[in-house]
Scaffold this active site. Structure first.
Site, PDB file in Angstrom:
ATOM      1  N   TRP A 148       0.750  -1.085   0.053  1.00  0.00           N
ATOM      2  CA  TRP A 148       0.049   0.124   0.011  1.00  0.00           C
ATOM      3  C   TRP A 148       0.849   1.245   0.026  1.00  0.00           C
ATOM      4  CZ3 TRP A 148       2.077   2.356   4.074  1.00  0.00           C
ATOM      5  CH2 TRP A 148       2.873   1.547   5.131  1.00  0.00           C
ATOM      6  N   ASN A 149       2.121   1.249   0.227  1.00  0.00           N
ATOM      7  CA  ASN A 149       2.939   2.317   0.501  1.00  0.00           C
ATOM      8  C   ASN A 149       3.080   3.312  -0.892  1.00  0.00           C
ATOM      9  OD1 ASN A 149       4.731   0.664  -0.482  1.00  0.00           O
ATOM     10  ND2 ASN A 149       6.270   1.245   0.624  1.00  0.00           N
ATOM     11  N   LYS A 182      -2.905  -8.937  -7.116  1.00  0.00           N
ATOM     12  CA  LYS A 182      -3.258  -8.750  -5.696  1.00  0.00           C
ATOM     13  C   LYS A 182      -2.936  -7.581  -4.988  1.00  0.00           C
ATOM     14  CE  LYS A 182      -3.310  -9.841  -1.302  1.00  0.00           C
ATOM     15  NZ  LYS A 182      -3.971  -8.807  -0.793  1.00  0.00           N
ATOM     16  N   HIS A 183      -3.541  -6.645  -4.677  1.00  0.00           N
ATOM     17  CA  HIS A 183      -3.195  -5.336  -3.975  1.00  0.00           C
ATOM     18  C   HIS A 183      -3.119  -5.625  -2.629  1.00  0.00           C
ATOM     19  CE1 HIS A 183      -1.315  -1.699  -3.886  1.00  0.00           C
ATOM     20  NE2 HIS A 183      -1.796  -1.009  -5.114  1.00  0.00           N
ATOM     21  N   ALA A 184      -2.712  -4.639  -1.799  1.00  0.00           N
ATOM     22  CA  ALA A 184      -2.844  -4.626  -0.154  1.00  0.00           C
ATOM     23  C   ALA A 184      -4.311  -4.266   0.013  1.00  0.00           C
ATOM     24  CB  ALA A 184      -1.858  -3.616   0.485  1.00  0.00           C
ATOM     25  N   SER A 206       6.670  -7.212   2.919  1.00  0.00           N
ATOM     26  CA  SER A 206       7.596  -7.431   4.007  1.00  0.00           C
ATOM     27  C   SER A 206       8.318  -8.682   3.676  1.00  0.00           C
ATOM     28  CB  SER A 206       6.793  -7.490   5.420  1.00  0.00           C
ATOM     29  OG  SER A 206       6.067  -8.640   5.042  1.00  0.00           O
ATOM     30  N   GLU A 231      10.842  -7.961  -3.928  1.00  0.00           N
ATOM     31  CA  GLU A 231      11.140  -6.838  -3.378  1.00  0.00           C
ATOM     32  C   GLU A 231      10.762  -6.568  -1.980  1.00  0.00           C
ATOM     33  OE1 GLU A 231      13.110  -4.863  -5.191  1.00  0.00           O
ATOM     34  OE2 GLU A 231      12.815  -5.427  -7.280  1.00  0.00           O
ATOM     35  N   LEU A 232      11.568  -6.687  -1.249  1.00  0.00           N
ATOM     36  CA  LEU A 232      11.185  -6.885   0.307  1.00  0.00           C
ATOM     37  C   LEU A 232      11.689  -5.697   1.192  1.00  0.00           C
ATOM     38  CD1 LEU A 232      12.033 -10.734   0.735  1.00  0.00           C
ATOM     39  CD2 LEU A 232       9.752  -9.485   0.098  1.00  0.00           C
ATOM     40  N   CYS A 288      10.624   1.614   1.369  1.00  0.00           N
ATOM     41  CA  CYS A 288      11.534   0.430   1.645  1.00  0.00           C
ATOM     42  C   CYS A 288      13.013   1.016   1.653  1.00  0.00           C
ATOM     43  CB  CYS A 288      11.296  -0.692   0.597  1.00  0.00           C
ATOM     44  SG  CYS A 288      11.252   0.087  -1.093  1.00  0.00           S
ATOM     45  N   GLU A 335      13.459  -3.413  10.540  1.00  0.00           N
ATOM     46  CA  GLU A 335      13.152  -2.202   9.746  1.00  0.00           C
ATOM     47  C   GLU A 335      12.334  -1.213  10.655  1.00  0.00           C
ATOM     48  OE1 GLU A 335      10.532  -3.249   6.565  1.00  0.00           O
ATOM     49  OE2 GLU A 335      11.412  -1.525   5.344  1.00  0.00           O
TER      50      GLU A 335
HETATM   51  P1  NAP Z   1       3.074  -6.837   3.785  1.00  0.00           P
HETATM   52  O1  NAP Z   1       2.214  -6.742   4.919  1.00  0.00           O
HETATM   53  O2  NAP Z   1       4.210  -7.729   3.319  1.00  0.00           O
HETATM   54  O3  NAP Z   1       2.234  -6.633   2.420  1.00  0.00           O
HETATM   55  C1  NAP Z   1       2.402  -6.424   0.999  1.00  0.00           C
HETATM   56  C2  NAP Z   1       1.318  -7.371   0.169  1.00  0.00           C
HETATM   57  O4  NAP Z   1       1.617  -8.887   0.562  1.00  0.00           O
HETATM   58  C3  NAP Z   1       0.125  -7.165   0.520  1.00  0.00           C
HETATM   59  O5  NAP Z   1      -0.699  -7.217  -0.611  1.00  0.00           O
HETATM   60  C4  NAP Z   1      -0.582  -8.279   1.290  1.00  0.00           C
HETATM   61  O6  NAP Z   1      -1.880  -8.416   1.328  1.00  0.00           O
HETATM   62  C5  NAP Z   1       0.555  -9.521   0.961  1.00  0.00           C
HETATM   63  N1  NAP Z   1       0.624 -10.376   1.826  1.00  0.00           N
HETATM   64  C6  NAP Z   1       0.648  -9.974   3.405  1.00  0.00           C
HETATM   65  N2  NAP Z   1       1.134 -11.441   3.905  1.00  0.00           N
HETATM   66  C7  NAP Z   1       1.288 -12.367   3.004  1.00  0.00           C
HETATM   67  C8  NAP Z   1       1.463 -13.764   2.767  1.00  0.00           C
HETATM   68  N3  NAP Z   1       1.686 -14.567   4.070  1.00  0.00           N
HETATM   69  N4  NAP Z   1       1.348 -14.479   1.656  1.00  0.00           N
HETATM   70  C9  NAP Z   1       1.190 -13.677   0.597  1.00  0.00           C
HETATM   71  N5  NAP Z   1       0.859 -12.300   0.487  1.00  0.00           N
HETATM   72  C10 NAP Z   1       1.004 -11.487   1.707  1.00  0.00           C
HETATM   73  O7  NAP Z   1       3.807  -5.208   3.675  1.00  0.00           O
HETATM   74  P2  NAP Z   1       3.054  -4.003   3.647  1.00  0.00           P
HETATM   75  O8  NAP Z   1       3.038  -3.752   5.200  1.00  0.00           O
HETATM   76  O9  NAP Z   1       2.121  -3.714   2.886  1.00  0.00           O
HETATM   77  O10 NAP Z   1       4.332  -3.152   3.036  1.00  0.00           O
HETATM   78  C11 NAP Z   1       5.849  -2.847   3.825  1.00  0.00           C
HETATM   79  C12 NAP Z   1       6.807  -3.694   3.742  1.00  0.00           C
HETATM   80  O11 NAP Z   1       6.785  -3.739   2.265  1.00  0.00           O
HETATM   81  C13 NAP Z   1       8.107  -3.167   4.283  1.00  0.00           C
HETATM   82  O12 NAP Z   1       8.837  -4.326   4.644  1.00  0.00           O
HETATM   83  C14 NAP Z   1       8.710  -2.460   2.996  1.00  0.00           C
HETATM   84  O13 NAP Z   1       9.803  -2.241   3.207  1.00  0.00           O
HETATM   85  C15 NAP Z   1       8.199  -3.368   1.897  1.00  0.00           C
HETATM   86  N6  NAP Z   1       8.724  -2.804   0.648  1.00  0.00           N
HETATM   87  C16 NAP Z   1       9.624  -3.061  -0.312  1.00  0.00           C
HETATM   88  C17 NAP Z   1       9.786  -2.528  -1.413  1.00  0.00           C
HETATM   89  C18 NAP Z   1      10.868  -2.963  -2.335  1.00  0.00           C
HETATM   90  O14 NAP Z   1      10.910  -2.513  -3.662  1.00  0.00           O
HETATM   91  N7  NAP Z   1      11.712  -3.420  -1.867  1.00  0.00           N
HETATM   92  C19 NAP Z   1       8.834  -1.404  -1.772  1.00  0.00           C
HETATM   93  C20 NAP Z   1       7.638  -1.062  -0.904  1.00  0.00           C
HETATM   94  C21 NAP Z   1       7.465  -1.751   0.282  1.00  0.00           C
HETATM   95  P3  NAP Z   1      -2.602  -8.161   2.667  1.00  0.00           P
HETATM   96  O15 NAP Z   1      -2.671  -6.380   2.616  1.00  0.00           O
HETATM   97  O16 NAP Z   1      -4.062  -8.507   2.078  1.00  0.00           O
HETATM   98  O17 NAP Z   1      -2.052  -8.446   3.825  1.00  0.00           O
END
Ligand code: NAP
Length: 453
Positions: free
Chosen positions: A128-129, A152-154, A205, A226-227, A260, A357
């Site tokens: 979502w960020n 599949k968006h957040a 994440s 991309e984590l 990130c 983080e």
């Molecule tokens: P997140 O909780 O991991 O959610 C990201 C996406 O993954 C959402 O669509 C979420 O769906 C889904 N998801 C969550 N748990 C899952 C699972 N067990 N299996 C499959 N999909 C799953 O992350 P966030 O809080 O939205 O974003 C913040 C994180 O993203 C931070 O750690 C940040 O550093 C990282 N990030 C990295 C980059 C990069 O380019 N490296 C860019 C931006 C952000 P739901 O919303 O339905 O849970």
């Protein structure tokens, strides 16, 4: 699915989530669309991508407001995000064909060459960020390469997910070339298992990355991850401290610290530590938090209250272990998921502020005796997304960036940024694979060898 405004805490709208059967039907229709999209010539795909760029620009203000309402980004930053999406569409409209040109290879065959063929339907799991940018930086090259996309968006940005799907339709793409699924993260494995899904990309994440990577492994699908990151910024004794303090604060506070590639750990040489801390604290204190739609606001709320509370827990736990708050460290007494811009000093190994983080407006200041120790601290992390070094000696900075800092992107005298022309991605627990540039468009293609005797 509920979209909740993080500024007011109010419900914006409830959306009906897709059932498993409904999701399967959509994936099948996207796969069907691929059968014809794969052979659409580059010039036609480019024309549609340029339509998309114009549409994004003409609809900029409406889309930016949608972002701000759903995840709290300052409106000015939301507008810039939409502009950047238009840029990436134009970039791939102009360059995709040359990036995917056949490459002749000289062998004993009459003719041998590499051809880059689309893979099929690609699943994107997005955060979502940057709810538009993250999607477009993946979708523009992936569609230009002749694939189709299921997003599949957040779960907290369903309005953005559906708006993006609608934009692709309006821009003239075939109806099912790009579809959004409103579905919970826990159901992603069943999507990966679907035979029509040929590969998956996740931005999110590290725990979500592990889960997607293991499902992709189980079903033998290619994955790009991309984590998270905990980017170190090194401030050397010969740095321009005013500039460094300004850039470091800007990088830490952009998007309310929820990027990130935000600067997260500031590793400062002992001899200039106090001076840098003073200037950096002054810059962080300049932030004006409040309603993200107001012109004067520079720091909006975080995207969700529970994320703000988790960040505060990390701050409190670090303080219990000896970190010192230079500014902030408080949940402001006001409605919304706000957090005060915070600096923690005396950050040491073992503290959450050192190891984890910090996904919000909290900076960790760490002192280093010299350059060698600064590099050791910078690399003492499980992540490896970005890193930056500040020094007036450009050659010294270049050498540290290229040879010493272990990260996917290393910048000298500037904040780490994503840019359509430059490859983007991490190493270690920050993930694998690359987005953007020529590398991004080659992630989801069959690098096919053709040899003719
Ligand atoms: P997140 O909780 O991991 O959610 C990201 C996406 O993954 C959402 O669509 C979420 O769906 C889904 N998801 C969550 N748990 C899952 C699972 N067990 N299996 C499959 N999909 C799953 O992350 P966030 O809080 O939205 O974003 C913040 C994180 O993203 C931070 O750690 C940040 O550093 C990282 N990030 C990295 C980059 C990069 O380019 N490296 C860019 C931006 C952000 P739901 O919303 O339905 O849970």
């Amino acid at each position: 699915m509920k979209a909740i405004n993080p500024t007011s805490g109010e419900l914006i709208r409830t959306y009906e989530a897709h059932s498993e059967k409904g999701a399967e039907k959509i994936i099948n229709s996207v796969d069907k669309a691929w059968q014809s999209w794969r052979s659409v010539p580059f010039r036609n795909r480019s024309a549609l991508m340029l339509n998309m760029a114009s549409l994004l620009r003409s609809e900029r203000d409406r889309l930016a407001l949608l972002i701000t309402l759903e995840m709290g980004k300052v409106l000015r930053e939301s507008k810039a995000e939409i502009e950047k999406c238009a840029w990436v569409c134009e970039y791939y409209a102009e360059n995709a064909e040359s990036f995917l040109q056949n490459e002749p290879i000289s062998t004993e065959f009459k003719q041998s060459y590499i051809s880059f063929q689309p893979l099929g339907t690609i699943l994107a799991v997005m955060p979502w960020n940057f709810p538009f940018w993250q999607v477009f930086r993946f979708a523009a090259p992936t569609l230009m390469a002749g694939n189709t996309v299921v997003l599949k968006h957040a779960s907290n940005v369903p309005g953005c997910a559906l708006a993006i799907e609608e934009l692709f339709r309006e821009a003239g793409f075939p109806d099912n070339a790009f579809r959004s699924l409103l579905i919970d993260g826990k159901k992603v494995e069943s999507l990966i298992a679907h035979p029509a899904i040929k590969a998956v990309t996740l931005t999110g994440s590290t725990p979500a990355g592990r889960s997607v990577a293991s499902a992709a492994g189980r079903w033998l699908k290619k994955s790009v991850l991309e984590l998270g990151g905990s980017d170190p910024y090194l401030i050397l004794e010969d740095a321009n401290l005013d500039e460094a303090a300004r850039i470091c604060a800007a990088s830490r506070l952009l998007n309310a610290g929820q990027s990130c590639i935000a600067a997260k750990r500031f590793i400062v040489i002992e001899s200039i530590f106090d001076e840098f801390s003073r200037r950096f604290t002054a810059r962080m204190k300049e932030a004006v938090y409040g309603d993200p739609c107001h012109e004067e606001t520079t720091l909006g709320p975080m995207a969700r209250r529970e994320l703000r509370d988790e960040l505060h827990d990390q701050v409190i736990a670090s303080v219990k272990q000896g970190a010192v708050i230079l500014t902030g460290g408080m949940i402001p007494d006001q409605t919304g998921a706000f957090y005060s811009p915070t600096i923690l000093s005396k950050v040491k190994p073992g503290m959450p502020a050192y190891q984890e983080e910090l996904f919000g407006p909290v900076a960790a200041l760490i002192s280093a005796r010299n350059e060698k120790q600064a590099v050791e601290i910078a690399n003492d992390t499980s992540f490896g997304l970005g890193a930056a070094v500040f020094t007036r000696d450009v050659e010294r900075g270049r050498w540290l960036a290229e040879e010493k800092l272990q990260a996917g992107s290393c910048f000298v005298n500037d904040m780490v940024k994503s840019d359509p022309r430059l490859p983007f991605g991490g190493i270690n627990e920050s993930g694998f694979g690359r987005e953007l540039s020529v590398f991004g468009i080659r992630e989801f293609v069959n690098i096919k060898t053709v040899a003719i005797r």
